[in-house]
Design a protein around this motif. Sequence first.
Motif, PDB file in Angstrom:
ATOM      1  N   ALA A 135     -28.877  32.127 -19.146  1.00 49.37           N
ATOM      2  CA  ALA A 135     -28.017  31.119 -18.516  1.00 49.37           C
ATOM      3  C   ALA A 135     -26.745  30.894 -19.337  1.00 49.37           C
ATOM      4  O   ALA A 135     -25.655  30.734 -18.784  1.00 49.37           O
ATOM      5  N   GLU A 136     -26.890  30.915 -20.652  1.00 53.29           N
ATOM      6  CA  GLU A 136     -25.722  30.705 -21.502  1.00 53.29           C
ATOM      7  C   GLU A 136     -24.738  31.862 -21.375  1.00 53.29           C
ATOM      8  O   GLU A 136     -23.520  31.663 -21.372  1.00 53.29           O
ATOM      9  N   SER A 137     -25.248  33.088 -21.268  1.00 52.53           N
ATOM     10  CA  SER A 137     -24.352  34.232 -21.080  1.00 52.53           C
ATOM     11  C   SER A 137     -23.584  34.114 -19.768  1.00 52.53           C
ATOM     12  O   SER A 137     -22.386  34.409 -19.706  1.00 52.53           O
ATOM     13  N   ILE A 138     -24.256  33.674 -18.724  1.00 51.08           N
ATOM     14  CA  ILE A 138     -23.595  33.541 -17.425  1.00 51.08           C
ATOM     15  C   ILE A 138     -22.517  32.467 -17.467  1.00 51.08           C
ATOM     16  O   ILE A 138     -21.459  32.608 -16.850  1.00 51.08           O
ATOM     17  N   ARG A 139     -22.764  31.415 -18.213  1.00 50.45           N
ATOM     18  CA  ARG A 139     -21.777  30.337 -18.328  1.00 50.45           C
ATOM     19  C   ARG A 139     -20.809  30.544 -19.483  1.00 50.45           C
ATOM     20  O   ARG A 139     -20.022  29.648 -19.811  1.00 50.45           O
ATOM     21  N   GLY A 140     -20.842  31.701 -20.104  1.00 50.70           N
ATOM     22  CA  GLY A 140     -20.021  31.931 -21.290  1.00 50.70           C
ATOM     23  C   GLY A 140     -18.534  31.813 -21.049  1.00 50.70           C
ATOM     24  O   GLY A 140     -17.756  31.598 -21.996  1.00 50.70           O
ATOM     25  N   PHE A 141     -18.105  31.943 -19.802  1.00 53.86           N
ATOM     26  CA  PHE A 141     -16.679  31.830 -19.498  1.00 53.86           C
ATOM     27  C   PHE A 141     -16.154  30.419 -19.735  1.00 53.86           C
ATOM     28  O   PHE A 141     -14.950  30.230 -19.934  1.00 53.86           O
TER      29      PHE A 141
END
Length: 456
Positions: A135-141
Amino acid sequence: MHPFRYHVLACDQRKPDGAPCCSARGAQAVIEALRREVAARDLAGTVAITSCGSLGLCERGPNLVVYPEGVWYSGVSPADVPEIVAEHFIGGRPVARLASTDEAALRVEIGENRRRALAAVRAREAAGAVPDDLAESIRGFMPSRILLSALELDAFTAVARAEVPTASRVPEALGTDGRATRVLLDALVALGLLAKRDGSYANAPAAARYLVEGEPDDARAALRHNASLWSTWSGLTEVVRTGRPARHQPMEERDDRWTTPFIAAMHRNAALRAPLLVQAVGAAAARRLVDIGGGSAAYAIAFARAIPGLEAEVIDLPTVVPIARRHVAEAGLSERIRVREGDLRREAFGSGFDLALLSAICHMLGADENRDLFRRAFSALAPGGQLVIQDHVMAEDRTAPRAGALFAVNMLVGTPGGGTYTEAEYAAWLREAGFAGMRRVALPGPNDLVLAVRPA
């Protein structure tokens, strides 16, 4: 075996928002302060510092454990670090006010925290919850975009310059909307780049050092290149569908808004790596160098400083040449380094050179373009001359190193045919061009060297 007198385990575990953890309580600032203090006291050979996962005292962090004594410190702040170093690491006396001394109570607390953590893991697994790291990678932007906007607005300079850097004064300095600016500043506090106290903001150490105009290590111009990349990366989905970059613009057609941050980014990276490259190449007898697509001339400058009598020629686009000439002049090397306009994709580079450098060039080009480039570089070298390539060199399956695999995507969205290439590909192209004696030299960081010689 005890190579270090002390070994510090420092918890820096991150957990979802709301869950107690050392990271949320400022562990990274403590670890950075500890490393700085240890270095300043010349104790790097005495004290080893290792970041680690949970130590089990999540509500009392940041936590450190110091071996060989097994001293457990909790609630440590950056202000406590000089005392720990002076008293414990130098004086041999643990800091009692920060230490946990009741071993039985410590075991009970750690055991209870671990039981709760395992129960939470089982519950999430049973519910099919998306793992935190995914989830953190997906929201990394999100943090990336917040920081890029702050750089584009020069928010950190405004905070540093404002007499009273509040949520009302900073927007006045920036010419921005008050509510929107407050939201941005508060997010930067959450990211650890600003601090906030009594309604006033202040730059955190990293922001104060690298993101404020006029500071010795001001990196704003270089980092703003990432804002240009944001635009191209946003088109990745369509590029994968079509195989073509949606917004590609030839380098020679890009204006200063793109060129200046790009060359600044390249110069900052090159200034750090150039001495390593010069040392690895070891061309003390060289007298003439051609730096093809030489950008800011950082590498030509490094070679000229290292090799007395060497003369260099830097070739790059008309938009880049004035920047390179400025750096050469500032280095006091205008008599030994010539900067001229040229297109590395098309023209001949001259002849009789002892060294030809291609640093961060090959990834911009497709396979056939690199074959052609190597042939022209071969013609520019004198017999016995050496070609030096610095770039990502990929494993045969192209999935490692990680930095190279990600950079291949950067080339996918930003160039018609660029990419990152394997050692075998470089070897084949160099043989086709007539080179011999190819060898690979590993350097610190994401790029390696590929060296080859024009036979005598």
